[in-house]
Scaffold this motif. Structure first.
Motif, PDB file in Angstrom:
ATOM      1  N   PHE A 289       0.837  -1.196   0.000  1.00 27.95           N
ATOM      2  CA  PHE A 289       0.000   0.000   0.000  1.00 27.95           C
ATOM      3  C   PHE A 289       0.873   1.247   0.000  1.00 27.95           C
ATOM      4  CE2 PHE A 289      -2.254   3.439   2.236  1.00 27.95           C
ATOM      5  CZ  PHE A 289      -3.346   3.562   1.386  1.00 27.95           C
ATOM      6  N   THR A 290       0.454   2.248  -0.753  1.00 28.66           N
ATOM      7  CA  THR A 290       1.163   3.515  -0.759  1.00 28.66           C
ATOM      8  C   THR A 290       0.152   4.653  -0.844  1.00 28.66           C
ATOM      9  OG1 THR A 290       3.021   4.721  -1.769  1.00 28.66           O
ATOM     10  CG2 THR A 290       1.422   3.721  -3.274  1.00 28.66           C
ATOM     11  N   ALA A 291       0.534   5.799  -0.334  1.00 35.00           N
ATOM     12  CA  ALA A 291      -0.324   6.984  -0.384  1.00 35.00           C
ATOM     13  C   ALA A 291       0.553   8.220  -0.353  1.00 35.00           C
ATOM     14  CB  ALA A 291      -1.298   6.989   0.792  1.00 35.00           C
ATOM     15  N   SER A 292       0.057   9.274  -0.945  1.00 33.60           N
ATOM     16  CA  SER A 292       0.801  10.534  -0.932  1.00 33.60           C
ATOM     17  C   SER A 292       0.813  11.114   0.475  1.00 33.60           C
ATOM     18  CB  SER A 292       0.161  11.532  -1.899  1.00 33.60           C
ATOM     19  OG  SER A 292       0.188  11.030  -3.211  1.00 33.60           O
ATOM     20  N   TYR A 293       1.983  11.616   0.879  1.00 37.59           N
ATOM     21  CA  TYR A 293       2.076  12.207   2.217  1.00 37.59           C
ATOM     22  C   TYR A 293       3.236  13.193   2.251  1.00 37.59           C
ATOM     23  CZ  TYR A 293       2.018  12.604   7.287  1.00 37.59           C
ATOM     24  OH  TYR A 293       1.924  13.090   8.580  1.00 37.59           O
ATOM     25  N   LYS A 294       2.911  14.434   2.548  1.00 43.71           N
ATOM     26  CA  LYS A 294       3.913  15.502   2.693  1.00 43.71           C
ATOM     27  C   LYS A 294       4.894  15.548   1.524  1.00 43.71           C
ATOM     28  CE  LYS A 294       3.691  16.150   7.692  1.00 43.71           C
ATOM     29  NZ  LYS A 294       4.450  16.245   8.955  1.00 43.71           N
ATOM     30  N   GLY A 295       4.349  15.559   0.312  1.00 44.83           N
ATOM     31  CA  GLY A 295       5.183  15.726  -0.879  1.00 44.83           C
ATOM     32  C   GLY A 295       5.886  14.472  -1.343  1.00 44.83           C
ATOM     33  N   SER A 296       5.597  13.333  -0.730  1.00 42.63           N
ATOM     34  CA  SER A 296       6.233  12.092  -1.140  1.00 42.63           C
ATOM     35  C   SER A 296       5.199  10.977  -1.157  1.00 42.63           C
ATOM     36  CB  SER A 296       7.381  11.742  -0.187  1.00 42.63           C
ATOM     37  OG  SER A 296       8.047  10.564  -0.622  1.00 42.63           O
ATOM     38  N   GLU A 297       5.644   9.771  -1.491  1.00 40.13           N
ATOM     39  CA  GLU A 297       4.809   8.577  -1.410  1.00 40.13           C
ATOM     40  C   GLU A 297       5.273   7.752  -0.218  1.00 40.13           C
ATOM     41  OE1 GLU A 297       2.187   7.258  -3.070  1.00 40.13           O
ATOM     42  OE2 GLU A 297       1.937   9.095  -4.243  1.00 40.13           O
ATOM     43  N   SER A 298       4.318   7.100   0.429  1.00 40.74           N
ATOM     44  CA  SER A 298       4.671   6.368   1.642  1.00 40.74           C
ATOM     45  C   SER A 298       5.524   5.142   1.364  1.00 40.74           C
ATOM     46  CB  SER A 298       3.411   5.956   2.401  1.00 40.74           C
ATOM     47  OG  SER A 298       2.584   5.151   1.598  1.00 40.74           O
TER      48      SER A 298
END
Length: 498
Positions: A289-298
């Motif tokens: 699983f990945t998600a966008s977070y603070k300008g990056s991907e998890s």
């Protein structure tokens, strides 16, 4: 009284003399007993709390050698988790990584909502990859044993990808039967005497595949990378090995005792044919699983592959993966034959997590849309309602008010007990889409499945999303809901007009 005191003193004096004589014997004895207790507690704790104690016995070693010395085919396994939307996101990433690494994807089942939870990547509080894999393995076996197993490929249509050889796939049940050397269908037989030994073999096999026994040369490579340490990339040479822009802050490092940094790694260079993992028959990921977070991907940042046309085309294809025809046909039929008029779809997530405290905000967008529709056309406005709030609890809410105003609004809902849902679920089980894909991918029908699902799968969510994709008056979703995002994607791809 004095005599009594004297007797006490005399007895004490005699005892002290005896204890002095025994001291040379008691101290070594105490040390010996203490050592035995410590060893026993250590063994007990390993047995109770760590699956790694389930080492593969000598009798089961040939099973692994047969598998690893087989056709030379290489596999990719991963551990999906959380709700269906998250599992679908991971499934897309698994398709992408299996194609990049040229591995056969082991098709997972659909897990019950939050049957296995990962944790929080932004807070660096997630399950260890080994533990996550083992929990998912055990739940998969639970689904098979209880005859509730439905493959992700029974729900999501990937036939177009398999037919053009973009990916190769194998059903998890068939993979387990080969890898572990057991026929999982025997779990469904009436002979319960076989179950205990089968379950023990499967538990040992799952422990091995999860990584508790470490990596096995040319056979298994169980990754320890997760969202706390790694962001996977592809063909971004200038980023390979550099630190990611999102890192744990000083307070979090101290709280979680974090001594590592998040690094961006090229997945092909790290896990491809020229790597230590490349020769392994099975490559085991944890969460994908990945998600966008603070300008990056998890965890996974592969948006394009300009130097690899095959992967670039695949990225475009998996952006949207439709439901299988059985679900799409039933959803469209409900919209045409039950609602029978242009309608608005509203998706209201009101009870789960962060959403339960934002009813007013959630209802506001719906109210604004309905006010506009009332001005544009004659009543009643037809509305399909998709919500986790039970009908019996609508009283006193905005939904209850709409239901009462039958002159202005006509509301429709779909329930799990409705005949159309049950009939569609039966068709889905009978279709066996996952096994059909295996035939296309591997030119083999594998084995005859005796453990087919007995209880009907829960397909209400998929049918509701399909109906919402057909809403000609528009769609109002819950902000931040992955279900809402999925419906928007279906509408963008005009799934209802196909």
């Amino acid at each position: 009284m004095d005599s009594s005191i004297a007797n006490n003193r005399s007895t004490t004096s005699k005892w002290r003399k005896r204890s002095t004589n025994l001291q040379n014997y008691t101290m070594p004895l105490i040390l010996l007993i203490s050592s035995i207790i410590i060893i026993a507690l250590f063994i007990s704790s390993k047995t109770l709390f760590s699956p790694s104690i389930l080492s593969i016995s000598q009798n089961s070693q040939p099973i692994l050698h047969i598998q690893c010395a087989g056709s030379g085919e290489k596999f990719l396994w991963y551990a999906p988790h959380s709700g269906f939307s998250n599992q679908l996101s991971e499934f897309k990433n698994a398709i992408l990584l299996s194609a990049i690494l040229n591995r056969t994807l082991i098709l997972p089942p659909v897990l019950d909502h939050h049957a296995v939870a990962l944790g929080s990547c932004p807070k660096f509080r997630v399950l260890d990859p080994n533990e996550l894999r083992f929990r998912v393995w055990n739940y998969n076996i639970h689904l098979i044993r209880n005859r509730r197993y439905i493959s992700m490929a029974d729900i999501i249509d990937i036939s177009s990808l398999v037919s053009i050889s973009a990916i190769r796939v194998i059903d998890f049940r068939n993979f387990v039967s080969t890898w572990c050397g057991v026929n999982v269908d025997l779990l469904c037989t009436s002979d319960s005497s076989l179950h205990a030994s089968l379950l023990e073999k499967l538990k040992q096999c799952g422990s091995l595949l999860s990584g508790y026994e470490g990596n096995i040369d040319s056979c298994l490579y169980a990754l320890q990378d997760d969202c706390r340490s790694t962001v996977w990339t592809y063909q971004k040479d200038d980023e390979d090995g550099v630190l990611d822009s999102f890192q744990a802050d000083d307070e979090l490092k101290k709280k979680r005792k974090i001594s590592y940094a998040r690094t961006r790694k090229d997945v092909y260079k790290a896990l491809g044919p020229d790597s230590a993992a490349g020769s392994a028959t099975v490559l085991s990921f944890g969460s994908l699983f990945t998600a966008s977070y603070k300008g990056s991907e998890s965890h996974i940042d592969i948006q394009e592959a300009p130097r690899d046309q095959r992967i670039q085309l695949l990225i475009q294809k998996i952006e949207f993966l439709p439901f299988v025809p059985e679900i799409l046909i039933a959803g469209k039929k409900f919209a045409l034959q039950t609602i029978k008029a242009p309608f608005l779809c509203v998706q209201l997530r009101l009870l789960d997590g962060q959403f339960k405290n934002h009813w007013e905000t959630t209802f506001l967008g719906m109210k604004q849309k309905l006010d506009l529709l009332k001005e544009k056309g004659p009543p009643p406005v037809h509305i399909f309602v998709m919500t986790d709030l039970p009908l019996v609890n609508w009283t006193g809410s905005y939904l209850g008010d709409l239901a009462k105003d039958s002159d202005s609004f006509k509301l429709f809902v779909l329930r799990e007990e409705d005949e159309v849902v049950a009939q569609t679920a039966k068709k889905l089980v009978h279709a066996g889409n996952s096994m059909k894909l295996q035939f296309l991918s591997r030119n083999s029908d594998g084995m005859e499945q005796q453990c087919n699902a007995l209880s009907l799968p829960d397909i209400l969510l998929y049918m509701e999303e399909t109906i919402c994709s057909c809403a000609t008056l528009g769609f109002v979703g819950t902000a931040g809901s992955t279900i809402s995002e999925s419906i928007e994607l279906m509408r963008k791809n005009s799934i209802c007009s196909r």
